[in-house]
Design a protein around this motif. Structure first.
Motif, short mmCIF file in Angstrom:
data_model
loop_
_atom_site.label_atom_id
_atom_site.label_comp_id
_atom_site.label_asym_id
_atom_site.label_seq_id
_atom_site.Cartn_x
_atom_site.Cartn_y
_atom_site.Cartn_z
N GLY A 31 -7.95 4.02 -0.51
CA GLY A 31 -7.90 4.11 -1.96
C GLY A 31 -7.55 2.75 -2.53
N VAL A 194 -6.25 9.94 -4.45
CA VAL A 194 -5.66 9.21 -3.33
C VAL A 194 -4.95 10.18 -2.40
N CYS A 198 -7.44 10.07 0.74
CA CYS A 198 -7.26 8.74 1.32
C CYS A 198 -6.25 8.75 2.46
N ALA A 201 -3.69 3.51 1.04
CA ALA A 201 -3.86 3.09 -0.35
C ALA A 201 -3.41 1.64 -0.51
#
Length: 320
Positions: A31, A194, A198, A201
């Protein structure tokens, strides 16, 4: 699969990107976050070869994006901001065109188009002009062209922009399904995205990386990480607060009115300490009339604000 070293981009006196170092491996969904103007889109355009860096180097699957551009771009699926397309074409015509640009011919063109259409649920609008489609369907056309050649690297700018909740879910499931065999970068303003898809990040601000970690590691920097919230009757609040303050691991207790004689009490831990079990036992032992009791993993928006508000003291404390 993606290696970025000392990447910078200047527009006159303005440094849009100011020295980014980043590696993304197979199986990672990264992300890519930052406030407006932080340099996200500029970075992605340089990684995909659409902008030339002022200084620095990008390699994709071992190919230098400047000196071996076509070889690098063959390995990339790119969904840019706005997902530009030829509006007078239908999705079928546009994806057929993209397949041929990608070097496919004969029956393989139809195979690649059909596979991309199936993954992005474009069948209902396949023969309508793209200009007549909703924002969500236009976005899905853009996603279909990005994955049409089954690239090992996917770089997507706001992939779920304009999609309804069901469509967002479908696209996130698609990204998860592809993730094991690809390196994926998702630039997004949706912090929920996110946490949903993800594995890592990165937050950039003023053209520099200011945070890099798993979603759980970033959540641990939140003031609300492991905080416990109780919903109780307002008449009982004072006594409960007094008891909560006897727990050594609690830093502070805050009270918020919830209406109809109800308040929320939030106990914030010292250094992320676990509070839920001890508070739960205390509530049971003292027979508190608790309507609701839960612990929070943390709040990513709180961490994001703390890191990107240019207040070093607040960022260190993890407070919004």
């Amino acid at each position: 699969m993606i290696e970025i070293e000392g990447l910078t981009k200047r527009f006159g006196a303005v440094a849009a990107v100011a020295g980014i170092d980043l590696k993304v491996g197979k199986g990672e969904v990264l992300g890519f976050l930052g406030p407006n103007g932080a340099g996200k889109s500029t970075t992605m355009k340089m990684v995909t070869g659409f902008l030339t860096p002022t200084t620095g180097r990008v390699t994709v699957c071992g190919h230098d994006i400047e000196t071996d551009t076509l070889a690098a771009q063959k390995t990339i699926g790119y969904l840019p901001e706005g997902a530009p397309a030829y509006g007078e074409m239908t999705p079928r015509q546009f994806l057929t065109f993209i397949a041929r640009v990608r070097g496919y011919g004969g029956a393989t063109v139809k195979e690649r188009v059909d596979a991309a259409v199936a993954k992005t649920d474009l069948d209902p609008v396949l023969d309508q002009p793209i200009d007549t489609l909703s924002k969500g369907f236009k976005r899905r056309v853009g996603l279909a062209q990005a994955i049409l050649h089954d690239p090992p690297v996917l770089i997507m700018d706001e992939p779920t922009d304009g999609l309804d909740p069901n469509q967002k879910h479908s696209v996130r499931e698609l990204i998860r399904a592809m993730a094991k065999e690809k390196a994926i970068i998702v630039s997004t303003h949706l912090l929920e995205e996110v946490e949903a898809i993800c594995t890592r990040a990165v937050i950039i601000d003023r053209g520099r990386v200011v945070a890099d970690g798993t979603p759980a590691q970033l959540l641990a920097r939140s003031r609300h990480h492991n905080a416990v919230t109780l919903t109780v009757a307002a008449k009982d609040a004072a006594g409960i607060i007094t008891k909560l303050r006897t727990i050594p691991a609690i830093a502070t207790v805050e009270q918020t009115p919830a209406g109809d004689g109800i308040v929320q009490l939030t106990a914030f831990p010292k250094s992320g300490a676990l509070l839920i079990e001890e508070i739960g036992r205390m509530a049971a032992d003292d027979e508190w009339d608790v309507k609701e009791l839960y612990a929070e993993p943390g709040r990513l928006d709180e961490v994001f604000r703390a890191i990107t508000t240019h207040d070093a003291a607040r960022a260190r404390e993890g407070r919004a």
